[in-house]
Motif scaffolding. Structure first.
Motif, short mmCIF file in Angstrom:
data_model
loop_
_atom_site.label_atom_id
_atom_site.label_comp_id
_atom_site.label_asym_id
_atom_site.label_seq_id
_atom_site.Cartn_x
_atom_site.Cartn_y
_atom_site.Cartn_z
N MET A 108 14.78 -66.66 16.06
CA MET A 108 16.03 -66.68 15.46
C MET A 108 16.94 -67.71 15.97
SD MET A 108 15.64 -64.52 13.12
CE MET A 108 17.32 -64.40 12.49
N ASN A 112 17.68 -70.56 13.46
CA ASN A 112 18.97 -70.86 13.06
C ASN A 112 20.03 -71.50 13.99
OD1 ASN A 112 18.37 -69.19 10.57
ND2 ASN A 112 17.74 -67.49 11.71
N SER A 329 15.54 -66.16 7.13
CA SER A 329 15.50 -67.39 8.06
C SER A 329 14.41 -68.30 7.46
CB SER A 329 15.54 -67.01 9.31
OG SER A 329 16.63 -66.11 9.91
N HIS A 350 22.53 -72.27 8.22
CA HIS A 350 21.86 -71.66 9.35
C HIS A 350 22.61 -70.88 10.41
CE1 HIS A 350 17.56 -72.92 8.51
NE2 HIS A 350 18.16 -74.12 7.65
N ILE A 353 23.85 -67.76 9.29
CA ILE A 353 22.72 -66.66 9.47
C ILE A 353 22.52 -66.24 10.97
CG2 ILE A 353 20.35 -66.12 9.33
CD1 ILE A 353 19.89 -67.99 6.80
N TYR A 357 22.93 -62.53 12.77
CA TYR A 357 22.07 -62.28 13.61
C TYR A 357 22.65 -61.71 14.87
CZ TYR A 357 18.55 -62.23 17.51
OH TYR A 357 17.69 -62.17 18.40
#
Length: 364
Positions: A108, A112, A329, A350, A353, A357
């Motif tokens: 992640m 992102n 993602s 990105h 997101i 997260y």
């Protein structure tokens, strides 16, 4: 980065300082300083990260693309795997979900946070950037396959209940992960190396500067390894302090894993950021996606071997919230990197997101 005929003195002193602080931490010699020593450890960590980025650039410039980006990705991942395996062995059954949490956080952060920052920075500085779509598509397809097979599928198999694989399933998935990653490296470095090279000649002076000598490259490679080991061990030494800070905030313990993953990935993140600013987006994406693939493609087989040898249960499946974020993602990355051109729009998506997260990790 403009190279001279010799390494700057700071790039040699920083690893030495980091290791001196690490030795003091391991021997307990600096505990009497209290919070001041923790601040010194953090300073040594930052110094090690900056030196690691510099020496990775030296080695990368010598071996050329795409081998250069592979050097840093494999070096960091090897140290990361060693750290996870050592913590698993020390923690026993209680650390059954450590590999899953670390790998998911790394994916992640890279997919992102790192990619988003590079696209946003490059878009602001250069308007529109281009890259080879074939290499990026191959990386994303491989990453999607390994991520789903290792982090999502364990929740739906029926041989054993829960987010775990049976022994035979774990062996098979570990082998599949190695096959996928090994095939990607073969394609990247041998079969279709041109897919991962810049689509146009780059104007950055560092790209066309004379490569460093063999002696300088060898010294940088040794110092790079020393920096990476120091960074990971210093992050481990600071983890108890991080746990206390996170607990005082009332945040979930998983936040500690995210912070450590961010620290471990900082050398690659800074290198990718610098490449994007220099309008070398292909190099930046090679670093980012290659790091994600190395992290999951090498970590899962390694921890699977430890699990099979010790008989400990290895929890791999992520929860429903994490599954949604992972799928989102991968989908957004496929769309934003599917045309070979990017602007600030893709970078912003990105990063949003990534912010979601992080926020949902603190406020689940």
């Amino acid at each position: 980065m403009k190279l001279s005929s010799r390494l700057p003195i700071w790039s040699i002193i920083c690893p030495v300082v980091a290791w001196v602080l690490l030795v003091l931490s391991l021997t307990g010699s600096g505990t009497g300083l209290g919070g001041l020593f923790e601040a010194l450890l953090a300073s040594g960590l930052i110094a090690g990260i900056l030196a690691a980025v510099f020496h990775a650039e030296v080695v990368a410039h010598r071996v050329g693309e795409p081998y250069g980006t592979l050097v840093l990705a494999l070096a960091v991942t090897a140290i990361e795997v060693a750290l996870i395996v050592s913590l698993m062995i020390a923690g026993g059954e209680a650390a059954s979900g450590l590999a899953r949490d670390t790998v998911f956080a790394s994916v992640m952060i890279i997919l992102n946070g790192m990619v988003g920052l590079c696209l946003l920075t490059g878009g602001r500085r250069h308007g529109e950037q281009s890259f080879g779509v074939f290499g990026v598509s191959a990386a994303l397809a491989t990453l999607a396959a390994i991520s789903v097979l290792t982090l999502v599928l364990p929740n739906y198999t029926t041989t054993t209940l829960g987010p775990v694989y049976s022994s035979s399933q774990l062996t098979f998935i570990a082998a599949v992960s190695l096959v996928l990653y090994g095939t990607f490296v073969l394609v990247q470095t041998v079969r279709h190396r041109d897919y991962f090279l810049p689509v146009v000649a780059e104007a950055d002076e560092a790209v066309h500067a004379p490569p460093p000598s063999n002696q300088m490259t060898g010294l940088s490679a040794a110092l790079l390894l020393a920096c990476l080991v120091a960074v990971v061990l210093l992050a481990k030494a600071l983890s108890p302090t991080l746990e206390v800070a996170v607990a005082s905030m009332g945040a979930p313990k998983t936040l500690v894993g995210i912070i450590i993953a961010v620290i471990v990935l900082l050398p690659e993140s800074i290198a990718a950021y610098q490449a994007s600013r220099a309008n070398r987006l292909q190099t930046s994406l090679n670093l980012a996606l290659g790091s994600a693939l190395a992290s999951i493609g090498l970590t899962i087989p390694a921890v699977s071997i430890v699990s099979l040898m010790t008989g400990w249960t290895l929890s791999l499946g992520i929860d429903a919230k994490s599954t949604v974020l992972l799928m989102l993602s991968l989908l957004v990355a496929s769309l934003s990197l599917g045309t070979g051109r990017t602007t600030v729009m893709q970078g912003t998506v990105h990063l949003v997101i990534f912010a979601v997260y992080l926020f949902t990790a603190i406020v689940p």
